[in-house]
Design a protein around this motif. Structure first.
Motif, PDB file in Angstrom:
ATOM      1  N   ASN B 348       0.858  -1.180   0.000  1.00 22.16           N
ATOM      2  CA  ASN B 348       0.000   0.000   0.000  1.00 22.16           C
ATOM      3  C   ASN B 348       0.898   1.234   0.000  1.00 22.16           C
ATOM      4  OD1 ASN B 348      -1.591   2.189   0.708  1.00 22.16           O
ATOM      5  ND2 ASN B 348      -2.987   0.908   1.927  1.00 22.16           N
ATOM      6  N   ASN B 350       0.208   4.378  -0.281  1.00 21.63           N
ATOM      7  CA  ASN B 350      -0.254   5.527   0.506  1.00 21.63           C
ATOM      8  C   ASN B 350       0.267   5.437   1.944  1.00 21.63           C
ATOM      9  OD1 ASN B 350      -1.902   6.830  -1.516  1.00 21.63           O
ATOM     10  ND2 ASN B 350      -3.214   5.016  -1.344  1.00 21.63           N
ATOM     11  N   GLN B 351       0.135   4.226   2.506  1.00 23.98           N
ATOM     12  CA  GLN B 351       0.635   4.015   3.870  1.00 23.98           C
ATOM     13  C   GLN B 351       2.144   4.183   3.918  1.00 23.98           C
ATOM     14  OE1 GLN B 351      -0.585   0.217   5.381  1.00 23.98           O
ATOM     15  NE2 GLN B 351      -2.768   0.792   5.382  1.00 23.98           N
ATOM     16  N   ALA B 354       3.137   7.786   3.786  1.00 28.07           N
ATOM     17  CA  ALA B 354       2.775   8.450   5.048  1.00 28.07           C
ATOM     18  C   ALA B 354       3.785   8.112   6.134  1.00 28.07           C
ATOM     19  CB  ALA B 354       1.374   8.021   5.462  1.00 28.07           C
ATOM     20  N   SER B 355       4.161   6.837   6.194  1.00 36.13           N
ATOM     21  CA  SER B 355       5.096   6.426   7.253  1.00 36.13           C
ATOM     22  C   SER B 355       6.483   7.025   6.995  1.00 36.13           C
ATOM     23  CB  SER B 355       5.124   4.899   7.346  1.00 36.13           C
ATOM     24  OG  SER B 355       6.339   4.386   6.909  1.00 36.13           O
ATOM     25  N   HIS B 358       6.406  10.531   8.144  1.00 36.09           N
ATOM     26  CA  HIS B 358       6.417  10.559   9.604  1.00 36.09           C
ATOM     27  C   HIS B 358       7.864  10.416  10.117  1.00 36.09           C
ATOM     28  CE1 HIS B 358       4.722  10.032  13.591  1.00 36.09           C
ATOM     29  NE2 HIS B 358       5.592   9.048  13.774  1.00 36.09           N
ATOM     30  N   ASN B 378      -2.239   0.340  -5.133  1.00 38.97           N
ATOM     31  CA  ASN B 378      -1.467  -0.750  -4.522  1.00 38.97           C
ATOM     32  C   ASN B 378      -0.609  -1.402  -5.604  1.00 38.97           C
ATOM     33  OD1 ASN B 378      -2.703  -0.244  -2.156  1.00 38.97           O
ATOM     34  ND2 ASN B 378      -3.996  -2.094  -2.148  1.00 38.97           N
ATOM     35  N   ARG B 387      10.175   0.639   0.081  1.00 37.92           N
ATOM     36  CA  ARG B 387      10.338   1.708   1.058  1.00 37.92           C
ATOM     37  C   ARG B 387      11.659   2.433   0.807  1.00 37.92           C
ATOM     38  NH1 ARG B 387       8.587   3.224   6.183  1.00 37.92           N
ATOM     39  NH2 ARG B 387      10.302   4.194   7.306  1.00 37.92           N
TER      40      ARG B 387
END
Lengths: 155, 497
Positions: B348, B350-351, B354-355, B358, B378, B387
């Motif tokens: 995902n 989007n997640q 976002a992470s 953060h 996705n 990542r």
């Protein structure tokens, strides 16, 4: 804060050893450090044999183990320590250049208490060794002498 | 040395045209029309070749069968015809005898008047139609023999008619009136005609019979020859097909062995590479640590006696060692990226973004960045590796917008069909010259000086390696001084899957 137990440093490279001792010196821990130049010497010390036949009884506060050493390497020493009921309580910290995943995985699987990668930058190295010395040599309460023996009997 | 070195090229120069010319001479003579056929055959796949081989075998069997069938039919037909001819000849003989008997009988009657002598005459009379019918049946319509039969019938009938007249005359007027007839025979002409005709027919039939026997023998012989040659040809063809298949199997087995060997070699090479990077990781770092360590110790020990210049030298030694350590680390990460096993799953994005944001929040506290982040799809891939990809891209965007009072970073997705997602990270940073776009993703390739922007130049190389391992592509667009956009394509997760 009386430190009675020695810190066992296993380091085959004399320069690394010198730098580590220099770091310990800053907190006056250097005289507590017993330097072993390979894995075999570490085991000799722990089992009070060979060169260390006449040393005072008792386990060290911590063993700082390099991975890559001549004769018996760090992982082998770690395996021996953690397989021996009398030696198992001794905290073992891997202090190595390797950041390889399999070294990390294997060390923890064998029961290493900590894994520290030697930083290239000296100030960081200094800081890391100092913190290790202070924590394991002063802050951390070592396992009581004899605790191992009772564990040994019960298992 | 010098001479021996000069010789081989001269030899090659002399030798090489010779085999070529002899070859060119030899082949067209022998197989000028076969060569193109052979070449087309060579171009076909093994399946097509085997199919062609079996097709030829099948066609050969068909041809041999057809010819054999035809020859058999001829033999059987000839057998029937032979039997008919024999019967014909037999009947012809019987008819001839009957004619003679009737003639003899009627002459005896003419002399003696004894009616018992007319038995054979009556018999011929009665049986002539039967004989003729049989003979006619034993001939082909419109054949000369059939015409001969009709002719014979006429002659017999003529004979019978004349004999009958003579018999009737003898019965009415007695022996004297027929004395002459009795001596010479009444139907002499017809009788002779019939006999001649009969002999001719016999001869013709015998000749036809002999002809057919000869024909049958020839057919049988040619059949035997044909079958032998056909069998030999089929054998050769089958042997060729067998050779083809066998050759193919051997070839395949060889390739399989070769593949296995290469796989083993590759595995060994991989292991070696792993051992290599392990020792790099372990052994190469130690001297660097010592350089920095002793430089620092020296700086500390001699801090009073060292002037600023000397201190700066020591500082540079330390920094260089540290930087080399960083390069080694980066190279090891890059190497690991290529070897590390991929754990594929649904990611995902989007997640993930976002992470990442953060995690970066502390580094961005004194920066003014306006983020535009679209809804992302996705994708399929290794979450940790992806990542790393977006970490690198976003870190780059942050780094190269450092000179902007207001940075804008946009993360979005282009629609590129149901199978692929094209994601991009766009910034309004310093950008780059499109002439160097191909250098961007190279290992340790940098488009900026080290004092402008820090970094080793491994980030985009890692991005490309990871995206390639996911089966995607990477590319970038940029305008110097205006900003850059980095694109990665990744396999999209299908809604049904």
């Amino acid at each position: 804060m009386t430190v009675s137990k020695p810190i066992l440093l296993a380091e085959d490279n004399p320069r690394d050893a010198e730098l580590a001792l220099a770091a310990m010196e800053e907190h006056h821990l250097a005289d507590k450090v017993i330097l072993c130049h390979d894995g075999a010497e570490v085991l000799d010390y722990l089992y009070c044999r060979g060169h260390f036949k006449t040393r005072l009884q008792g386990n060290p506060a911590v063993v700082l183990l390099d991975l890559k050493m001549p004769k018996v390497d760090g992982l082998e020493v770690l395996r021996t320590i953690k397989n021996d009921a009398a030696l198992r309580p001794i905290p073992v910290v891997m202090l190595t250049s390797s950041r390889e995943e399999r070294d990390l995985a294997e060390s923890y699987a064998l029961g290493a208490n900590a894994y520290v990668v030697k930083p290239v930058e000296f100030h960081q190295f200094l800081k890391a060794v100092k913190e290790l010395g202070v924590f394991w040599g002063m802050i951390n309460e070592p396992p009581p002498e004899g605790a191992s023996r009772t564990t040994g009997r019960s298992t | 040395m010098d001479e021996s070195n000069r010789h081989p090229p001269a030899d090659v120069g002399l030798d090489s045209p010779l085999p070529a010319s002899t070859q060119a001479d030899a082949t067209p003579h022998r197989a000028s029309f076969l060569t193109p056929l052979f070449q087309t055959f060579q171009k076909r796949s093994i399946e097509q070749r085997v199919l062609a081989g079996f097709g030829l075998v099948f066609a050969g069997i068909l041809v041999i069968s057809a010819i054999s069938y035809r020859n058999m039919t001829v033999l059987i037909r000839n057998g029937h015809l032979d039997q008919r001819s024999h019967e014909f000849i037999q009947f012809l003989g019987a008819t001839g005898e009957a004619i003679d008997d009737a003639e003899n009988g009627h002459r005896r009657f003419l002399v003696t008047g004894d009616e018992s002598y007319l038995a054979s005459y009556h018999s011929l009379r009665e049986r002539t139609p039967e004989y003729i019918r049989y003979l006619r049946e034993l001939t082909d319509p419109d054949s000369p023999q059939r015409a001969h039969v009709s002719e014979l019938e006429q002659l017999i009938n003529q004979q019978l008619q004349e004999e009958r007249a003579a018999i009737e005359l003898r019965a009415k007027t007695g022996f004297d009136s027929v004395r002459g007839m009795a001596l010479t025979g009444v139907a002499k002409a017809a009788l002779e005609g019939a006999r001649r005709l009969q002999a001719q027919m016999d001869q013709e039939e015998t000749k036809a019979l002999a002809q057919r026997v000869f024909e049958s023998t020839t057919t049988t012989r040619s059949s035997i020859i044909l079958l032998t040659i056909g069998a030999l040809l089929l054998f050769v063809l089958l042997a060729a097909v067998y050779y083809l298949i066998r050759h193919d199997i051997t070839e395949r087995r060889r390739i399989a062995d070769e593949l296995q060997r290469r796989g083993e070699l590759l595995e060994a090479a991989n292991k070696e590479l792993e051992a290599f990077s392990y020792s790099v990781s372990h052994d190469l770092r130690a001297p660097l640590r010592h350089i920095d360590g002793y430089a620092s110790l020296l700086a500390k020990a001699a801090s009073i006696s060292l002037d600023d210049k000397a201190k700066r030298y020591l500082q540079t030694i330390s920094e260089s060692a540290t930087r080399m350590g960083q390069l080694i680390d980066d190279l090891l990460v890059f190497s690991r990226m290529g070897r590390q096993e991929m754990l594929r799953g649904t990611v995902n994005l989007n997640q993930l973004i976002a992470s990442l944001r953060h995690d970066l929040r502390h580094d961005l506290q004194d920066r003014a960045i306006s983020w535009t982040i679209a809804q992302l799809p996705n994708v399929t891939g290794d979450a940790a590796m992806l990542r790393q990809v977006f970490m690198n891209l976003i870190a780059n965007a942050i780094k190269f917008t450092g000179t902007r009072p207001q940075a804008t970073i946009e993360i979005g997705c282009l629609d590129n069909g149901p199978d692929e997602a094209v994601l991009f990270v766009r910034d309004n940073g310093v950008g780059f010259d499109m002439r160097y776009a191909n250098k961007l993703f190279g290992v340790f390739q940098r488009l900026h000086r080290a004092d402008e922007f820090e970094g080793t130049g491994i980030g985009l190389a890692n991005v490309r390696r990871i995206i390639h391992r996911h089966g995607g592509k990477t590319w970038a667009e940029g305008v110097l001084g205006e900003g850059a956009t980095f694109y990665v394509s990744l396999p999209r997760v299908r809604p049904s899957a």
